[in-house]
Design an enzyme around this catalytic site. Structure first.
Site, PDB file in Angstrom:
ATOM      1  N   ARG A   1       0.818  -1.222   0.000  1.00 32.00           N
ATOM      2  CA  ARG A   1       0.000   0.000   0.000  1.00 32.00           C
ATOM      3  C   ARG A   1       0.851   1.271   0.000  1.00 32.00           C
ATOM      4  O   ARG A   1       0.473   2.268  -0.612  1.00 32.00           O
ATOM      5  CB  ARG A   1      -1.006  -0.040   1.147  1.00 32.00           C
ATOM      6  CG  ARG A   1      -2.019  -1.164   0.906  1.00 32.00           C
ATOM      7  CD  ARG A   1      -3.261  -1.068   1.716  1.00 32.00           C
ATOM      8  NE  ARG A   1      -4.229  -2.071   1.281  1.00 32.00           N
ATOM      9  CZ  ARG A   1      -5.248  -2.503   2.009  1.00 32.00           C
ATOM     10  NH1 ARG A   1      -5.432  -2.030   3.219  1.00 32.00           N
ATOM     11  NH2 ARG A   1      -6.086  -3.403   1.530  1.00 32.00           N
TER      12      ARG A   1
ATOM     13  N   ASP B   1      12.528 -15.773  16.883  1.00 33.40           N
ATOM     14  CA  ASP B   1      13.709 -16.010  17.736  1.00 33.40           C
ATOM     15  C   ASP B   1      14.362 -14.719  18.238  1.00 33.40           C
ATOM     16  O   ASP B   1      15.121 -14.740  19.197  1.00 33.40           O
ATOM     17  CB  ASP B   1      14.767 -16.804  16.967  1.00 33.40           C
ATOM     18  CG  ASP B   1      14.335 -18.236  16.711  1.00 33.40           C
ATOM     19  OD1 ASP B   1      13.419 -18.708  17.401  1.00 33.40           O
ATOM     20  OD2 ASP B   1      14.909 -18.868  15.814  1.00 33.40           O
TER      21      ASP B   1
ATOM     22  N   GLY C   1      14.032 -21.804  19.581  1.00 36.08           N
ATOM     23  CA  GLY C   1      15.297 -21.082  19.723  1.00 36.08           C
ATOM     24  C   GLY C   1      16.446 -22.042  19.511  1.00 36.08           C
ATOM     25  O   GLY C   1      17.078 -22.500  20.450  1.00 36.08           O
TER      26      GLY C   1
ATOM     27  N   GLY D   1       7.450 -16.209  35.336  1.00 38.22           N
ATOM     28  CA  GLY D   1       7.885 -16.550  36.688  1.00 38.22           C
ATOM     29  C   GLY D   1       8.488 -17.942  36.801  1.00 38.22           C
ATOM     30  O   GLY D   1       8.130 -18.715  37.698  1.00 38.22           O
TER      31      GLY D   1
ATOM     32  N   GLU E   1      11.489 -20.778  37.509  1.00 36.19           N
ATOM     33  CA  GLU E   1      12.621 -20.902  38.452  1.00 36.19           C
ATOM     34  C   GLU E   1      13.947 -20.859  37.706  1.00 36.19           C
ATOM     35  O   GLU E   1      14.950 -20.391  38.234  1.00 36.19           O
ATOM     36  CB  GLU E   1      12.596 -22.217  39.253  1.00 36.19           C
ATOM     37  CG  GLU E   1      11.260 -22.810  39.550  1.00 36.19           C
ATOM     38  CD  GLU E   1      10.361 -21.834  40.261  1.00 36.19           C
ATOM     39  OE1 GLU E   1       9.198 -21.787  39.879  1.00 36.19           O
ATOM     40  OE2 GLU E   1      10.824 -21.110  41.164  1.00 36.19           O
TER      41      GLU E   1
ATOM     42  N   GLU F   1      15.063 -24.765  22.952  1.00 36.60           N
ATOM     43  CA  GLU F   1      15.309 -25.902  22.045  1.00 36.60           C
ATOM     44  C   GLU F   1      16.805 -26.213  21.857  1.00 36.60           C
ATOM     45  O   GLU F   1      17.220 -27.361  21.827  1.00 36.60           O
ATOM     46  CB  GLU F   1      14.662 -25.481  20.721  1.00 36.60           C
ATOM     47  CG  GLU F   1      14.782 -26.383  19.581  1.00 36.60           C
ATOM     48  CD  GLU F   1      14.273 -25.682  18.315  1.00 36.60           C
ATOM     49  OE1 GLU F   1      13.779 -24.532  18.368  1.00 36.60           O
ATOM     50  OE2 GLU F   1      14.392 -26.294  17.260  1.00 36.60           O
TER      51      GLU F   1
ATOM     52  N   ARG G   1       6.592 -33.115  34.742  1.00 32.48           N
ATOM     53  CA  ARG G   1       5.831 -33.288  33.499  1.00 32.48           C
ATOM     54  C   ARG G   1       6.479 -32.343  32.482  1.00 32.48           C
ATOM     55  O   ARG G   1       7.106 -31.353  32.875  1.00 32.48           O
ATOM     56  CB  ARG G   1       4.360 -32.898  33.679  1.00 32.48           C
ATOM     57  CG  ARG G   1       3.553 -33.869  34.504  1.00 32.48           C
ATOM     58  CD  ARG G   1       3.355 -35.201  33.783  1.00 32.48           C
ATOM     59  NE  ARG G   1       2.434 -36.079  34.508  1.00 32.48           N
ATOM     60  CZ  ARG G   1       2.774 -36.932  35.458  1.00 32.48           C
ATOM     61  NH1 ARG G   1       4.048 -37.022  35.830  1.00 32.48           N
ATOM     62  NH2 ARG G   1       1.881 -37.699  36.038  1.00 32.48           N
TER      63      ARG G   1
ATOM     64  N   GLN H   1       4.196 -21.793  18.584  1.00 40.22           N
ATOM     65  CA  GLN H   1       4.810 -20.475  18.835  1.00 40.22           C
ATOM     66  C   GLN H   1       4.943 -19.636  17.574  1.00 40.22           C
ATOM     67  O   GLN H   1       5.124 -18.431  17.632  1.00 40.22           O
ATOM     68  CB  GLN H   1       6.213 -20.658  19.442  1.00 40.22           C
ATOM     69  CG  GLN H   1       6.209 -21.325  20.790  1.00 40.22           C
ATOM     70  CD  GLN H   1       7.579 -21.893  21.142  1.00 40.22           C
ATOM     71  OE1 GLN H   1       8.380 -21.217  21.770  1.00 40.22           O
ATOM     72  NE2 GLN H   1       7.849 -23.116  20.751  1.00 40.22           N
TER      73      GLN H   1
HETATM   74  O1  F6P Z   1      11.843 -19.499  13.070  1.00 39.99           O
HETATM   75  C1  F6P Z   1      13.020 -19.920  13.720  1.00 39.99           C
HETATM   76  C2  F6P Z   1      12.776 -21.219  14.317  1.00 39.99           C
HETATM   77  O2  F6P Z   1      11.614 -21.040  15.028  1.00 39.99           O
HETATM   78  C3  F6P Z   1      13.824 -21.850  15.232  1.00 39.99           C
HETATM   79  O3  F6P Z   1      13.779 -21.443  16.565  1.00 39.99           O
HETATM   80  C4  F6P Z   1      13.523 -23.311  15.079  1.00 39.99           C
HETATM   81  O4  F6P Z   1      14.591 -24.099  15.407  1.00 39.99           O
HETATM   82  C5  F6P Z   1      13.198 -23.396  13.641  1.00 39.99           C
HETATM   83  O5  F6P Z   1      12.584 -22.179  13.316  1.00 39.99           O
HETATM   84  C6  F6P Z   1      12.376 -24.563  13.250  1.00 39.99           C
HETATM   85  O6  F6P Z   1      11.779 -24.341  12.020  1.00 39.99           O
HETATM   86  P1  F6P Z   1      11.364 -25.453  10.978  1.00 39.99           P
HETATM   87  O7  F6P Z   1      10.862 -26.613  11.754  1.00 39.99           O
HETATM   88  O8  F6P Z   1      10.307 -24.782  10.183  1.00 39.99           O
HETATM   89  O9  F6P Z   1      12.565 -25.766  10.173  1.00 39.99           O
END
Ligand code: F6P
Length: 324
Positions: free
Chosen positions: A28, A130, A173, A188, A190, A225, A248, A256
């Site tokens: 736009r 990320d 991440g 919050g 730990e 991750e 758990r 996300q």
């Molecule tokens: O977008 C970045 C990200 O969310 C990373 O944190 C994650 O490891 C990756 O993408 C996974 O993406 P995909 O499963 O689409 O390759």
């Protein structure tokens, strides 16, 4: 009569909520400046293949509030090779594209820089949950992802507390602990495990045991991750060490990355989209839009890809103090 200036726009890499808001703003604003816009489908892969479509004002109607990207995205291996980039430039020339706006993460900015090195007018817009892109305080999509994590952890805490359990929650991440650290503060927790500051499973277990002794009804552990310890392995170790709470675990995963962008992300994406087009109109390129304290700034792509955005360790400390 001079030919119209034509801008290409693509989204690349992992999608992020707010990418559509950025596309809408680009289209736009370009139309308002008497420019044409070509949408490139499937990110750089579509640039190599010439998957193009003309974008009018109505083509971006009703997408502001939608997650994902209407232009679709990919992680293109072919574009990483010189031959792929050569084909992409040829496709751009054939379509009469004078400039390109790339909305994406770190890898996408690498691609944008490669094109700019070959004489293409490129502007980047940072889009990544990320928040690991150097040169901007925050990328499009990060705020929405944070809110998604917060909602999930709030729900998990209710049940954790009712059963006096320790809940391990894995956030995205691969290389960055931003989401995990910030989630630890706003939820919050730990303890947060992040790639930038590895800790052992036994250290985590000790922290959880201390929380139990202090009379806490639950413990929340956020594991990025890419922290180096698998969430399942961590849960097992904490159970084996008998710290008071049983464990758990929940892996939030691609939840996300989806969802309607927050007001913050819609605003950020819109501002960056507008500024990117205005910059091109002023003859600026080879830069990325970045949010700074004074507003939207332009950061050379060479700097963006030459630097690594670090997690502020103060926040890790803050999370620890606030979890007492
Ligand atoms: O977008 C970045 C990200 O969310 C990373 O944190 C994650 O490891 C990756 O993408 C996974 O993406 P995909 O499963 O689409 O390759």
């Amino acid at each position: 009569m001079a030919e119209k200036f034509t801008i290409g726009v693509l989204t690349s890499g992992g999608d992020a909520p707010g990418m559509n808001a950025a596309i809408r703003a680009v289209v736009r604003t370009a139309l308002a400046n008497n420019m044409d816009v070509i949408g490139v489908m499937h990110g750089y892969e579509g640039l190599v293949n010439g998957e193009f479509r003309a974008m009018g004002a109505r083509d971006v109607g009703g997408i502001l509030q939608r997650g994902g990207t209407v232009l679709l995205t990919s992680r293109s291996k072919r574009f990483m090779e010189p031959a792929g980039q050569r084909d992409a430039i040829r496709r751009m020339n054939e379509a009469g594209m004078d400039a390109l706006i790339v909305i994406g993460g770190e890898g996408s900015m690498n691609g944008a820089y490669a094109l700019s090195q070959q004489g293409i007018k490129v502007i980047g817009i940072p889009g990544s949950i990320d928040n690991d892109i150097w040169g901007t305080n925050i990328a499009v999509g990060t705020d929405t992802a944070m809110n998604t994590i917060m909602e999930a952890v709030d729900k998990l805490r209710d049940t954790a507390s009712s059963h006096q359990r320790a809940f391990l929650i894995e956030t995205m991440g691969r290389n960055s602990g931003y989401l995990a650290v910030m989630a630890a503060i706003v939820c919050g927790a730990e303890v947060a495990l992040i790639p930038e500051m590895p800790i052992t499973a036994d250290e985590v277990a000790a922290t959880v045991e201390e929380a139990y002794k202090r009379g806490k009804t639950h413990a929340i552990i956020i594991n990025a991750e890419g922290s180096g310890i698998g969430t399942m392995e961590l849960a097992q170790r904490i159970d084996d060490l008998d710290v008071g709470f049983k464990t758990r675990m929940t892996i939030l995963g691609h939840i996300q990355r989806g969802g309607s962008p927050t007001a913050y992300d819609r605003l950020l994406a819109s501002r960056m989209g507008v500024k990117a087009v205005e910059a091109l109109a002023e003859g600026k390129h080879g830069v990325m839009t970045g949010l700074k304290s004074k507003g939207i700034d332009f950061i050379p792509l060479a700097d963006v890809i030459g630097n690594k955005r670090k997690v502020n360790m103060e926040y890790l400390h803050m999370a620890k103090v606030l979890a007492r």
